[in-house]
Design a protein around this motif. Sequence first.
Motif, PDB file in Angstrom:
ATOM      1  N   VAL A  14       0.845  -1.201   0.000  1.00  0.00           N
ATOM      2  CA  VAL A  14       0.000   0.000   0.000  1.00  0.00           C
ATOM      3  C   VAL A  14       0.880   1.251   0.000  1.00  0.00           C
ATOM      4  O   VAL A  14       0.595   2.235  -0.707  1.00  0.00           O
ATOM      5  N   TYR A  15       1.966   1.193   0.768  1.00  0.00           N
ATOM      6  CA  TYR A  15       2.897   2.332   0.845  1.00  0.00           C
ATOM      7  C   TYR A  15       3.451   2.661  -0.544  1.00  0.00           C
ATOM      8  O   TYR A  15       3.457   3.822  -0.971  1.00  0.00           O
ATOM      9  N   LYS A  16       3.908   1.606  -1.241  1.00  0.00           N
ATOM     10  CA  LYS A  16       4.495   1.814  -2.573  1.00  0.00           C
ATOM     11  C   LYS A  16       3.469   2.469  -3.523  1.00  0.00           C
ATOM     12  O   LYS A  16       3.782   3.408  -4.248  1.00  0.00           O
ATOM     13  N   GLN A  17       2.236   1.928  -3.461  1.00  0.00           N
ATOM     14  CA  GLN A  17       1.156   2.486  -4.290  1.00  0.00           C
ATOM     15  C   GLN A  17       0.899   3.945  -3.929  1.00  0.00           C
ATOM     16  O   GLN A  17       0.759   4.812  -4.808  1.00  0.00           O
ATOM     17  N   GLY A  18       0.885   4.205  -2.629  1.00  0.00           N
ATOM     18  CA  GLY A  18       0.625   5.554  -2.124  1.00  0.00           C
ATOM     19  C   GLY A  18       1.638   6.552  -2.648  1.00  0.00           C
ATOM     20  O   GLY A  18       1.281   7.640  -3.144  1.00  0.00           O
ATOM     21  N   VAL A  19       2.927   6.196  -2.556  1.00  0.00           N
ATOM     22  CA  VAL A  19       3.999   7.088  -3.019  1.00  0.00           C
ATOM     23  C   VAL A  19       3.841   7.346  -4.521  1.00  0.00           C
ATOM     24  O   VAL A  19       3.984   8.474  -4.994  1.00  0.00           O
ATOM     25  N   LYS A  20       3.532   6.262  -5.251  1.00  0.00           N
ATOM     26  CA  LYS A  20       3.363   6.385  -6.712  1.00  0.00           C
ATOM     27  C   LYS A  20       2.218   7.374  -7.022  1.00  0.00           C
ATOM     28  O   LYS A  20       2.380   8.275  -7.856  1.00  0.00           O
ATOM     29  N   TYR A  21       1.074   7.210  -6.344  1.00  0.00           N
ATOM     30  CA  TYR A  21      -0.068   8.101  -6.572  1.00  0.00           C
ATOM     31  C   TYR A  21       0.289   9.547  -6.218  1.00  0.00           C
ATOM     32  O   TYR A  21      -0.148  10.482  -6.876  1.00  0.00           O
ATOM     33  N   TYR A  22       1.096   9.703  -5.185  1.00  0.00           N
ATOM     34  CA  TYR A  22       1.503  11.054  -4.785  1.00  0.00           C
ATOM     35  C   TYR A  22       2.280  11.721  -5.913  1.00  0.00           C
ATOM     36  O   TYR A  22       1.999  12.873  -6.275  1.00  0.00           O
ATOM     37  N   PHE A  23       3.272  10.961  -6.439  1.00  0.00           N
ATOM     38  CA  PHE A  23       4.080  11.542  -7.515  1.00  0.00           C
ATOM     39  C   PHE A  23       3.249  11.762  -8.787  1.00  0.00           C
ATOM     40  O   PHE A  23       3.509  12.688  -9.546  1.00  0.00           O
ATOM     41  N   ASP A  24       2.251  10.882  -9.006  1.00  0.00           N
ATOM     42  CA  ASP A  24       1.386  11.022 -10.193  1.00  0.00           C
ATOM     43  C   ASP A  24       0.289  12.080  -9.974  1.00  0.00           C
ATOM     44  O   ASP A  24      -0.561  12.279 -10.852  1.00  0.00           O
ATOM     45  N   LYS A  25       0.310  12.678  -8.805  1.00  0.00           N
ATOM     46  CA  LYS A  25      -0.653  13.717  -8.414  1.00  0.00           C
ATOM     47  C   LYS A  25      -2.105  13.215  -8.438  1.00  0.00           C
ATOM     48  O   LYS A  25      -3.037  13.955  -8.742  1.00  0.00           O
ATOM     49  N   ARG A  26      -2.287  11.913  -8.108  1.00  0.00           N
ATOM     50  CA  ARG A  26      -3.647  11.362  -8.002  1.00  0.00           C
ATOM     51  C   ARG A  26      -4.028  11.432  -6.526  1.00  0.00           C
ATOM     52  O   ARG A  26      -3.988  10.429  -5.807  1.00  0.00           O
ATOM     53  N   GLN A  27      -4.348  12.667  -6.104  1.00  0.00           N
ATOM     54  CA  GLN A  27      -4.515  12.992  -4.695  1.00  0.00           C
ATOM     55  C   GLN A  27      -5.546  12.113  -3.969  1.00  0.00           C
ATOM     56  O   GLN A  27      -5.303  11.629  -2.869  1.00  0.00           O
ATOM     57  N   GLU A  28      -6.679  11.938  -4.616  1.00  0.00           N
ATOM     58  CA  GLU A  28      -7.762  11.188  -3.959  1.00  0.00           C
ATOM     59  C   GLU A  28      -7.344   9.739  -3.675  1.00  0.00           C
ATOM     60  O   GLU A  28      -7.534   9.217  -2.572  1.00  0.00           O
ATOM     61  N   GLU A  29      -6.739   9.131  -4.729  1.00  0.00           N
ATOM     62  CA  GLU A  29      -6.302   7.739  -4.558  1.00  0.00           C
ATOM     63  C   GLU A  29      -5.197   7.641  -3.502  1.00  0.00           C
ATOM     64  O   GLU A  29      -5.133   6.688  -2.733  1.00  0.00           O
ATOM     65  N   PHE A  30      -4.332   8.682  -3.486  1.00  0.00           N
ATOM     66  CA  PHE A  30      -3.262   8.711  -2.476  1.00  0.00           C
ATOM     67  C   PHE A  30      -3.859   8.708  -1.063  1.00  0.00           C
ATOM     68  O   PHE A  30      -3.438   7.923  -0.201  1.00  0.00           O
ATOM     69  N   GLU A  31      -4.863   9.588  -0.843  1.00  0.00           N
ATOM     70  CA  GLU A  31      -5.487   9.668   0.491  1.00  0.00           C
ATOM     71  C   GLU A  31      -6.179   8.352   0.852  1.00  0.00           C
ATOM     72  O   GLU A  31      -6.156   7.929   2.012  1.00  0.00           O
ATOM     73  N   THR A  32      -6.774   7.701  -0.158  1.00  0.00           N
ATOM     74  CA  THR A  32      -7.412   6.395   0.095  1.00  0.00           C
ATOM     75  C   THR A  32      -6.368   5.395   0.589  1.00  0.00           C
ATOM     76  O   THR A  32      -6.596   4.638   1.539  1.00  0.00           O
ATOM     77  N   LYS A  33      -5.228   5.401  -0.090  1.00  0.00           N
ATOM     78  CA  LYS A  33      -4.157   4.469   0.304  1.00  0.00           C
ATOM     79  C   LYS A  33      -3.655   4.777   1.713  1.00  0.00           C
ATOM     80  O   LYS A  33      -3.371   3.871   2.497  1.00  0.00           O
ATOM     81  N   LEU A  34      -3.557   6.079   2.012  1.00  0.00           N
ATOM     82  CA  LEU A  34      -3.101   6.464   3.355  1.00  0.00           C
ATOM     83  C   LEU A  34      -4.076   5.938   4.417  1.00  0.00           C
ATOM     84  O   LEU A  34      -3.660   5.371   5.442  1.00  0.00           O
ATOM     85  N   ASN A  35      -5.365   6.120   4.156  1.00  0.00           N
ATOM     86  CA  ASN A  35      -6.366   5.624   5.111  1.00  0.00           C
ATOM     87  C   ASN A  35      -6.307   4.102   5.241  1.00  0.00           C
ATOM     88  O   ASN A  35      -6.436   3.551   6.339  1.00  0.00           O
ATOM     89  N   GLU A  36      -6.083   3.467   4.072  1.00  0.00           N
ATOM     90  CA  GLU A  36      -5.969   2.001   4.085  1.00  0.00           C
ATOM     91  C   GLU A  36      -4.781   1.574   4.960  1.00  0.00           C
ATOM     92  O   GLU A  36      -4.879   0.653   5.770  1.00  0.00           O
TER      93      GLU A  36
END
Lengths: 495, 215
Positions: free
Chosen positions: B28-50
């Motif tokens: 989940v962390y790896k996905q989260g970092v990737k979404y952050y760099f891709d500026k997919r904010q909503e998905e990033f926050e979902t991953k953080l909550n997960e």
Amino acid sequence: MMDPLTLFFITSGIFLGWSLGANHAVNVFGTAVISKMVKFKVAAIIAGIFVTIGAVIGGAGATKTLNDLGSINAIAGSFTVALAVGISVTWMTKLKLPVSTSQAVVGAIIGWNIFTGSPTDFSSLSKILITWVTSPIIACVFGYVFCILIEHILKKAKIHLLELDAYTRVGLIVVGAMASYTLGANNIANVMGLFVSSEPFKEFSTPFITLSGTQQLFLIGGLAIAVGIYTYGYRVMVTVGNDLYKITPISGLIVVLAESFVLFIFSSQELEKLLMSLGLPTIPLVPLSSTQAVIGAVIGVGFARGGAGINYKILGKIATGWVIAPVVAGIFTFVALFFVQNVFEQKVINTVEYEINSSVIKKLNEDGINVNQLKDLSGQRFSSSKKFKESLMSISNYKEKELFSIFNYSTVDSIKVDSAKLIQYKKRLVFDDNEINAIKNLHGKIYIHEFEFIDALKNIYNKYSINILDREFQSKQNELINIFSFNKHKSNNKE
Amino acid sequence: MAIFFNKTKKIELEIEDYLDLVEKGGLVYKQGVKYYFDKRQEEFETKLNELRKIEEDADSLRRNIETKLYIKTLIPESRGDVLGLLEHTDKVLNIIESSLLEFSVEIPDIMVDLQPLYLDLAENAILCVDCTVGGIRSYFRNLEAVRDFINKVQFYRNETNRLAEKIKRHIFRTPDIDLSQKIHMRYFSYHMERIAEEAEDVCDRLAIATIKKFE
């Protein structure tokens, strides 16, 4: 109703039993309890139950070897010898000498033999001595083999640590129960074996169960061991349970397994029967030191793991115990018997009469003993072992082994065969119809010596083609002697 | 007897579940970092909550396992080692969670040309965690395989060291950005590196626990 004095006399055996339980619980459940794999209460209850069962069911074998070494046939004598063993072992343990009750008992019996002038059976003694040396070696071999085997299985099986923990707990309980059973079967001889020949109890029978006098003694002894385990076993485990028992639970399991196998092979009459039926040499049934078996097994496990950390000094200590324990206990017993007989005026040996006749001379001749001078004593009856020994030594300088044979054959037993007495035994399936018919042929016959009766019995069994194993025949012959003997231990003259 | 073995099996499964959570946390962390760099904010926050949820679940599961191991006096000779391993693995998961949380709170401005290196750093740090978890699983079942995992952890830990150093050198040799941003970017590489560092500490404990079992 049992004589209160008899009850008092067996207290020394009960004390020995209690002490055995307190000191030896560590050998069966030490590692399990110290490593917190099994709770002490659970261990104590299991050990108590199985020690008692082992003593009652399997205690006869090793006891017989001790009784062959010397039959202490007066209850006060048994009391004194057991007390001397208890005191000497406690004293030597306090001095931190590595001694075991099994070894002290042997010295004490020889002490009784010397005091009463009874000869010592050197073949039994050598059997016992060889066993002392071989038992730790066999335990070492078992420990080595089991360790290699179990570690190989564990490597292949790849069991989860928690599952292994569960299996180990179950294993420790099962193996502890086995070791407790074999400890009871093997070591009850040390506790109550000294009282067997003096026969303080009569047979006890109910419609469901029949306990011989010996089994009742073993039951009391077993219960004393169980109480010893429950009341004092934990303290010994915690305080005396030294580095020897601070091993991993799996090593502990292997060690206790090896120990129980060693105690089993040196106390199982069933194994003896099996070996005999296969035509293989039998293993002597002798009470052993379970501590020395544990030490042997620990060394075996150490070898299997590359031999690092083995303390070889401990081997020297074991060998020291083989010498010190019997000598000290023998001296203690001799002194104690002197006091009990002369100060407290208690009878430490029941009179046994001896008579040499032509059949005795024939038997001795067959055994290769020079019988020329013995003919001078033929027909005379001797009322004590001391007098008989003195007379024998005055005519020839007999060796202890020869003396033992002469004493053995000359003992007056006075057996009168009364086949009617067998009816009650038939009910208990001790003798079958064929055997009773065979024995009926000897009805009314009187035998002065035990061996004459045994020879007649052997002939009649052969004639009727009754084929049983030697050990079985021996137990039946002893049963018959007990039934037909009319002067056994009746003499009450003070030596 | 069956009940006795069932209880053991249950704890065994709980330990497996706990280790699964740690592994899942890494993914989940790896996905989260990737979404952050891709500026997919909503998905990033979902991953953080997960990840927060995973961390909470792992925490309560670990406490539960610890209590059971103590109450039932299970594996008395290796209990200390096992508890130590589980507690320190939980710490790794805490660091993973706080690292992703900091992305959310501090919103670091990572240079675009450094982002692949950051992703590579995160990948290697999480591989470190995965191998540590693999080693712990082997500790329970197959001691001989532990060594392989320890070697792999060592390898990935060296990789994270190398990558973190490369990132820092690159940052401080870039002239046109503020020092505050440089320090901020370095801080994030340091956090990723800490994940591998903590996993390595767990591995050191694991190595000692394994040697003790071989004694």
